[in-house]
Design a protein around this motif. Structure first.
Motif, PDB file in Angstrom:
ATOM      1  N   GLY A  12       0.811  -1.208   0.000  1.00 10.09           N
ATOM      2  CA  GLY A  12       0.000   0.000   0.000  1.00 10.09           C
ATOM      3  C   GLY A  12       0.837   1.247   0.000  1.00 10.09           C
ATOM      4  N   LYS A  13       0.213   2.348   0.311  1.00 16.69           N
ATOM      5  CA  LYS A  13       0.894   3.645   0.295  1.00 16.69           C
ATOM      6  C   LYS A  13       1.764   3.867   1.519  1.00 16.69           C
ATOM      7  CE  LYS A  13      -2.729   5.841  -2.418  1.00 16.69           C
ATOM      8  NZ  LYS A  13      -3.754   6.873  -2.449  1.00 16.69           N
ATOM      9  N   ASP A  14       1.372   3.330   2.693  1.00 14.74           N
ATOM     10  CA  ASP A  14       2.098   3.552   3.943  1.00 14.74           C
ATOM     11  C   ASP A  14       2.426   2.200   4.575  1.00 14.74           C
ATOM     12  OD1 ASP A  14       2.969   4.186   6.531  1.00 14.74           O
ATOM     13  OD2 ASP A  14       1.554   5.854   6.739  1.00 14.74           O
ATOM     14  N   GLN A  19       1.777  -2.313   8.432  1.00 12.85           N
ATOM     15  CA  GLN A  19       2.436  -3.309   9.282  1.00 12.85           C
ATOM     16  C   GLN A  19       1.889  -3.256  10.695  1.00 12.85           C
ATOM     17  OE1 GLN A  19       6.534  -2.251   8.665  1.00 12.85           O
ATOM     18  NE2 GLN A  19       6.512  -2.975   6.554  1.00 12.85           N
ATOM     19  N   LYS A  20       1.756  -2.048  11.248  1.00 11.21           N
ATOM     20  CA  LYS A  20       1.223  -1.894  12.605  1.00 11.21           C
ATOM     21  C   LYS A  20      -0.232  -2.365  12.669  1.00 11.21           C
ATOM     22  CE  LYS A  20       0.495   1.412  16.376  1.00 11.21           C
ATOM     23  NZ  LYS A  20      -0.226   0.401  17.078  1.00 11.21           N
ATOM     24  N   TYR A  21      -1.014  -2.008  11.658  1.00 10.75           N
ATOM     25  CA  TYR A  21      -2.419  -2.393  11.620  1.00 10.75           C
ATOM     26  C   TYR A  21      -2.570  -3.912  11.695  1.00 10.75           C
ATOM     27  CZ  TYR A  21      -7.110  -3.165   9.756  1.00 10.75           C
ATOM     28  OH  TYR A  21      -8.396  -3.586   9.568  1.00 10.75           O
ATOM     29  N   GLY A  27      -2.052 -10.029  15.754  1.00 10.94           N
ATOM     30  CA  GLY A  27      -0.975 -10.454  16.645  1.00 10.94           C
ATOM     31  C   GLY A  27       0.245 -10.979  15.904  1.00 10.94           C
ATOM     32  N   TRP A  28       0.396 -10.604  14.642  1.00  8.73           N
ATOM     33  CA  TRP A  28       1.529 -11.063  13.838  1.00  8.73           C
ATOM     34  C   TRP A  28       2.817 -10.382  14.281  1.00  8.73           C
ATOM     35  CZ3 TRP A  28      -0.994 -10.358   8.358  1.00  8.73           C
ATOM     36  CH2 TRP A  28      -1.941 -11.371   8.158  1.00  8.73           C
ATOM     37  N   TYR A  38      10.520  -4.087   4.018  1.00 13.73           N
ATOM     38  CA  TYR A  38       9.430  -5.007   3.708  1.00 13.73           C
ATOM     39  C   TYR A  38       9.178  -5.847   4.947  1.00 13.73           C
ATOM     40  CZ  TYR A  38       6.805  -8.501   0.984  1.00 13.73           C
ATOM     41  OH  TYR A  38       5.839  -9.338   0.485  1.00 13.73           O
ATOM     42  N   GLY A  39       8.012  -5.721   5.530  1.00 12.41           N
ATOM     43  CA  GLY A  39       7.689  -6.406   6.777  1.00 12.41           C
ATOM     44  C   GLY A  39       7.383  -7.872   6.559  1.00 12.41           C
TER      45      GLY A  39
END
Length: 115
Positions: A12-14, A19-21, A27-28, A38-39
């Protein structure tokens, strides 16, 4: 399964916000400590690993899965012969990962990895 699904991604854009979302939602454990930020989400033995990151400026993003194939070029050529469109590849990234992407006849993005 002859060509298994081996990876998913959300682009996505952010990237950090996404990643936080997903970390908060599911719980990943997400590790973005790499040159591309790249998370990576590793498979804990119960599912397919994946990744979350940002696309190039102006890119709206996509959600897709990656299928492992023995020959990316051959798979991309076959996808095109069946009405799909090559997006990119084969391309080697991060020194040892070869990827490709195509869109199916309805525009869905599908990834390929060589294995």
């Amino acid at each position: 399964m002859a060509n298994p699904v081996v990876h998913f991604e959300v682009i996505g854009k952010d990237g950090p916000k996404l990643q936080k979302y997903y970390a908060d939602l599911f719980g990943w454990q997400i590790d973005a400590n790499n040159p591309m930020n790249y998370g990576l989400i590793t498979d804990s033995g119960n599912g397919v690993g994946g990744g979350i990151g940002a696309g190039p400026d102006g890119y709206e993003g996509h959600v897709t899965f990656y299928v492992q194939v023995p020959d990316i070029e051959a798979a991309l050529a076959k996808a095109e012969s069946l009405g799909g469109t090559r997006i990119f590849g084969p391309e080697t990234i991060m020194e040892n990962v070869t990827l490709g992407q195509f869109s199916d006849p309805e525009g869905h993005v599908i990834g390929l990895t060589q294995g």
